[in-house]
Design a protein around this motif. Sequence first.
Motif, PDB file in Angstrom:
ATOM      1  N   ILE A  62     -16.505  11.875  -4.098  1.00 20.82           N
ATOM      2  CA  ILE A  62     -15.746  10.625  -4.385  1.00 20.82           C
ATOM      3  C   ILE A  62     -15.552   9.528  -3.166  1.00 20.82           C
ATOM      4  N   GLU A  63     -16.159   8.588  -3.246  1.00 17.26           N
ATOM      5  CA  GLU A  63     -15.925   7.330  -2.272  1.00 17.26           C
ATOM      6  C   GLU A  63     -14.795   6.275  -2.853  1.00 17.26           C
ATOM      7  N   ILE A  64     -13.709   5.971  -2.028  1.00 14.02           N
ATOM      8  CA  ILE A  64     -12.836   4.975  -2.492  1.00 14.02           C
ATOM      9  C   ILE A  64     -12.783   3.953  -1.453  1.00 14.02           C
ATOM     10  N   ILE A  65     -13.164   2.761  -1.911  1.00 11.26           N
ATOM     11  CA  ILE A  65     -13.058   1.571  -0.897  1.00 11.26           C
ATOM     12  C   ILE A  65     -11.963   0.417  -1.429  1.00 11.26           C
ATOM     13  N   THR A  66     -11.177   0.178  -0.558  1.00  8.95           N
ATOM     14  CA  THR A  66     -10.051  -0.634  -0.739  1.00  8.95           C
ATOM     15  C   THR A  66     -10.480  -2.067  -0.306  1.00  8.95           C
ATOM     16  N   ILE A  67     -10.063  -2.970  -1.465  1.00 10.86           N
ATOM     17  CA  ILE A  67     -10.338  -4.218  -1.313  1.00 10.86           C
ATOM     18  C   ILE A  67      -9.177  -5.083  -0.478  1.00 10.86           C
ATOM     19  N   VAL A  68      -9.712  -5.666   0.369  1.00  8.88           N
ATOM     20  CA  VAL A  68      -8.633  -6.575   1.323  1.00  8.88           C
ATOM     21  C   VAL A  68      -8.794  -8.087   1.281  1.00  8.88           C
ATOM     22  N   GLY A  69      -7.983  -8.588   0.832  1.00  8.62           N
ATOM     23  CA  GLY A  69      -8.105 -10.016   0.676  1.00  8.62           C
ATOM     24  C   GLY A  69      -7.310 -10.905   1.967  1.00  8.62           C
ATOM     25  N   GLY A  70      -8.137 -11.921   2.374  1.00 17.20           N
ATOM     26  CA  GLY A  70      -7.322 -12.668   3.496  1.00 17.20           C
ATOM     27  C   GLY A  70      -7.882 -13.975   3.288  1.00 17.20           C
ATOM     28  N   GLY A  71      -7.350 -14.777   4.531  1.00 20.45           N
ATOM     29  CA  GLY A  71      -7.932 -16.401   4.298  1.00 20.45           C
ATOM     30  C   GLY A  71      -7.728 -16.881   5.949  1.00 20.45           C
TER      31      GLY A  71
END
Length: 71
Positions: A62-71
């Motif tokens: 299992i590979e889990i990638i966390t999506i991080v938003g920014g600006g």
Amino acid sequence: MNTMYNTIFINGQAFNCYIDMSLKELLHYLELELDSIVVEHNNHIIHSIEFDKTFFKSQDKIEIITIVGGG
């Protein structure tokens, strides 16, 4: 009581989970926000509607990638 476990690999680290644990249950256990992750199970991207229908076999990856938003 005889509890059965699978050893799977999450982002390269060994993890023991219950033999009947779904991907969704695992993600909740890990306290991950389901709307901000991408999950790959044995080299296949899993859509979030399939999380509760995806179960593990011993040695699954299992590979889990966390999506991080920014600006």
